[in-house]
Design a protein around this motif. Structure first.
Motif, PDB file in Angstrom:
ATOM      1  N   ASP A 223      11.484  -6.421   7.915  1.00  0.00           N
ATOM      2  CA  ASP A 223      11.171  -5.080   8.411  1.00  0.00           C
ATOM      3  C   ASP A 223       9.990  -4.458   7.681  1.00  0.00           C
ATOM      4  O   ASP A 223       9.754  -3.256   7.804  1.00  0.00           O
ATOM      5  N   ARG A 224       9.244  -5.258   6.942  1.00  0.00           N
ATOM      6  CA  ARG A 224       8.142  -4.720   6.145  1.00  0.00           C
ATOM      7  C   ARG A 224       6.799  -5.299   6.610  1.00  0.00           C
ATOM      8  O   ARG A 224       6.670  -6.505   6.817  1.00  0.00           O
ATOM      9  N   ALA A 225       5.806  -4.417   6.791  1.00  0.00           N
ATOM     10  CA  ALA A 225       4.449  -4.867   7.076  1.00  0.00           C
ATOM     11  C   ALA A 225       3.819  -5.366   5.785  1.00  0.00           C
ATOM     12  O   ALA A 225       3.860  -4.680   4.758  1.00  0.00           O
ATOM     13  N   VAL A 226       3.237  -6.548   5.826  1.00  0.00           N
ATOM     14  CA  VAL A 226       2.676  -7.147   4.614  1.00  0.00           C
ATOM     15  C   VAL A 226       1.197  -7.480   4.754  1.00  0.00           C
ATOM     16  O   VAL A 226       0.566  -7.923   3.793  1.00  0.00           O
ATOM     17  N   ARG A 492       8.296   4.277  12.444  1.00  0.00           N
ATOM     18  CA  ARG A 492       9.745   4.110  12.329  1.00  0.00           C
ATOM     19  C   ARG A 492      10.144   2.662  12.619  1.00  0.00           C
ATOM     20  O   ARG A 492       9.704   2.070  13.596  1.00  0.00           O
ATOM     21  N   GLY A 493      10.969   2.131  11.753  1.00  0.00           N
ATOM     22  CA  GLY A 493      11.476   0.786  11.945  1.00  0.00           C
ATOM     23  C   GLY A 493      10.692  -0.291  11.236  1.00  0.00           C
ATOM     24  O   GLY A 493      11.132  -1.443  11.200  1.00  0.00           O
ATOM     25  N   VAL A 494       9.521   0.055  10.674  1.00  0.00           N
ATOM     26  CA  VAL A 494       8.701  -0.921   9.948  1.00  0.00           C
ATOM     27  C   VAL A 494       8.245  -0.263   8.646  1.00  0.00           C
ATOM     28  O   VAL A 494       7.481   0.704   8.663  1.00  0.00           O
ATOM     29  N   ASP A 495       8.709  -0.762   7.532  1.00  0.00           N
ATOM     30  CA  ASP A 495       8.315  -0.208   6.242  1.00  0.00           C
ATOM     31  C   ASP A 495       6.865  -0.561   5.917  1.00  0.00           C
ATOM     32  O   ASP A 495       6.345  -1.605   6.330  1.00  0.00           O
ATOM     33  N   HIS A 496       6.225   0.324   5.181  1.00  0.00           N
ATOM     34  CA  HIS A 496       4.867   0.101   4.674  1.00  0.00           C
ATOM     35  C   HIS A 496       3.829  -0.049   5.790  1.00  0.00           C
ATOM     36  O   HIS A 496       2.806  -0.709   5.607  1.00  0.00           O
ATOM     37  N   LEU A 497       4.104   0.590   6.920  1.00  0.00           N
ATOM     38  CA  LEU A 497       3.165   0.614   8.035  1.00  0.00           C
ATOM     39  C   LEU A 497       2.983   2.064   8.467  1.00  0.00           C
ATOM     40  O   LEU A 497       3.962   2.768   8.721  1.00  0.00           O
TER      41      LEU A 497
END
Length: 532
Positions: A223-226, A492-497
């Motif tokens: 769930d995290r943008a990297v 919402r729904g994607v951390d660090h984005l």
């Protein structure tokens, strides 16, 4: 590995790159699909006429037909460092207290006028100097119109007779008013976001600017943008990683497209396009709002205005030579010289319409071809409902990042927009029937005196009016669970984005949007840095 990967070097991205890279211990990558923007036309304010039609400098997004039996149109966005601020008409507005306070009232804490006004004051270098409501000494130069054409003084005098207050800076107050347009121009040259913010930041070793580099999709780990997968100018695909955040600043068309290509959007839209669904977010690409400009053009009965200086190749060459020598004349001015804000109906609590006036006129519009300046003298006006409520949408049509979008502009769908739009058109005609400009008019050339009913007025705007190039809402912020972004612009729904551009605006900020988008990015940078 970078701390921040910012995708899009337009009005918002340039501000973000500057603000986030101020800490020498922070590594920032700014990704831009367009070029560096060094062509001479990008410095000439009236160069906008050449830039809009050239795919080397502008993205061209084809919409659906604007009405049954009608034609589509091209929505243009900047394709260079500085984005649309490098190809726009340069008119600088800020919106009003009520506009920004409405964002907070919708559940977006921190976006009211009392929070955003200090941002404008810090950002601006206003040629009129600092006051309690405007700034001086900031990175963004804003000025009025130098050596205006005499016809513009008559337009201002007409505005005064029409009941509008004449003001030196139309951004200094919120009531009915008229004045010379404030514009992002300095000493007769365009002052884009790249010039204001990015140029000073590019000398920092911790900022990397990757131009001619196209973002293909956001990379996620759970769930995290990297990071972001990109395609370089040479055609190679690479993954760039972000330790802290990925920030999308591609605008109201580019940002929802990249989210959908990344599997974040309406599930059925993604499946039809052949994209795996990562997160079903129906509002990504929805709630699109755009200004539709109603147009009026008149033939003058005397050799006034600037048509004779712009209509032919020889005239353009003479005018261009004068500009190069002096940085003055019609080429040194914004797209429209005079701007006004008015109420279309007595019961309107505040101005609900904007008019833009210019001492030139274009010929008939032909779909797919640029319009030329008329040889005979003319005067032009365009006008827009400031806060439209009609909504359209956009969607990807393929998993191919280079495929076209399905853009439904959604113009004139609401009864409010149609009622205010028709009333605005009639008010604009009344303006040109007011002295002293009335004595200069020979006849109305577009849409013509036969256009009178509400339906005819709206149809004329679709067939011969203009897109405002002010799209918003496609990743709108709000407090509801289905809003794409929250009040800190996090997806919402994607951390660090995070999304930082006009797409996060749930309602239209009155006027032209370049200034508000830069202020939005300045404010967002503070949110980002405060969370580290």
């Amino acid at each position: 590995m970078y701390d921040y990967v910012v995708v899009g070097a337009g009005s918002a991205g340039c501000v973000l790159a500057d603000r986030l890279s101020r800490d020498p211990g922070t590594r920032v990558l700014l990704v831009e699909a367009g070029g560096t923007g060094r062509h001479p036309y990008l410095r000439i304010p009236k160069g906008v006429g050449k830039l809009f039609g050239d795919p080397a400098f502008s993205w061209h997004y084809r919409t659906r037909p604007l009405r049954e039996g009608g034609s589509p149109e091209m929505w243009v966005r900047g394709k260079v460092l500085g984005g649309s601020s490098a190809v726009n008409g340069m008119v600088y507005n800020r919106g009003t207290r009520a506009d920004w306070d409405s964002l907070a009232e919708l559940g977006n804490a921190g976006w009211g006028w009392d929070e955003i006004l200090p941002v404008f004051r810090a950002m601006e270098d206003n040629a009129f100097g600092a006051t309690a409501t405007r700034g001086a000494g900031g990175p963004l130069h804003v000025s009025g119109v130098r050596d205006p054409d005499p016809l513009c003084d008559e337009l201002l005098a007409t505005g005064a007779r029409f009941g509008l207050r004449t003001v030196p800076d139309v951004n200094e107050e919120d009531g009915e008013r008229i004045g010379y347009a404030m514009a992002t121009i300095k000493a007769g040259q365009r002052f884009s976001a790249a010039r204001a913010f990015l140029r000073r930041a590019r000398s920092r070793p911790n900022l990397t600017v990757a131009h001619r580099t196209t973002a293909l999709r956001v990379l996620c780990d759970g769930d995290r943008a990297v990071g972001v997968r990109v395609r370089t100018a040479e055609g190679h695909e690479e993954d760039v990683r972000a330790r802290r955040e990925v920030v999308l600043a591609l605008g109201s068309l580019g940002t929802p497209r990249l989210l959908q290509l990344s599997g974040i959007g309406p599930a059925e839209t993604l499946r039809q396009a052949g994209v795996d669904v990562r997160l079903d977010r129906p509002q990504v690409g929805a709630r699109l709002r755009e200004h539709r400009c109603l147009a009026l053009r008149f033939r003058l009965n005397a050799p006034l205005g600037v048509n004779h200086r712009l209509a032919t190749a020889a005239a353009q060459a003479r005018t261009g030579a004068g500009y190069l020598l002096t940085r003055r004349g019609p080429l040194a001015r914004p797209a429209y010289d005079v701007i006004g804000f008015l109420r279309t109906r007595p019961e309107s609590a505040r101005p609900d319409a904007e008019i833009l006036l210019a001492p030139w006129s274009l010929g008939a519009l032909t779909p797919g071809k640029p319009a030329g300046v008329e040889r005979e003298p003319g005067v032009s006006a365009c006008a827009m409902v400031l806060r439209p409520t009609s909504e359209g949408s956009l969607a990807i049509t393929s998993a191919d990042p280079d495929a076209g979008l399905d853009i439904d502009p959604g113009y004139w769908r609401s009864a409010y927009d149609r009622e205010v739009g028709a009333a605005l058109f009639r008010r604009l005609r009344e303006f040109f029937a007011t002295e002293p400009i009335a004595s200069r008019i020979r006849r109305e050339t577009f849409p013509g005196p036969g256009t009178g009913t509400d339906e005819e007025i709206i149809r004329s705007s679709l067939d011969g009016g203009y897109c405002g190039f002010h799209a918003i809402g496609t990743c709108a912020m709000g407090s509801a669970p289905d809003d794409v972004t929250d009040s800190r612009l996090k997806v919402r729904g994607v951390d660090h984005l995070r999304v930082v551009d006009a797409s996060v605006l749930p309602v239209m900020v009155s006027g032209n949007l370049n200034g508000p988008v830069m202020a939005l990015a300045w404010r967002a940078a503070r949110f980002i840095l405060d969370e580290d």
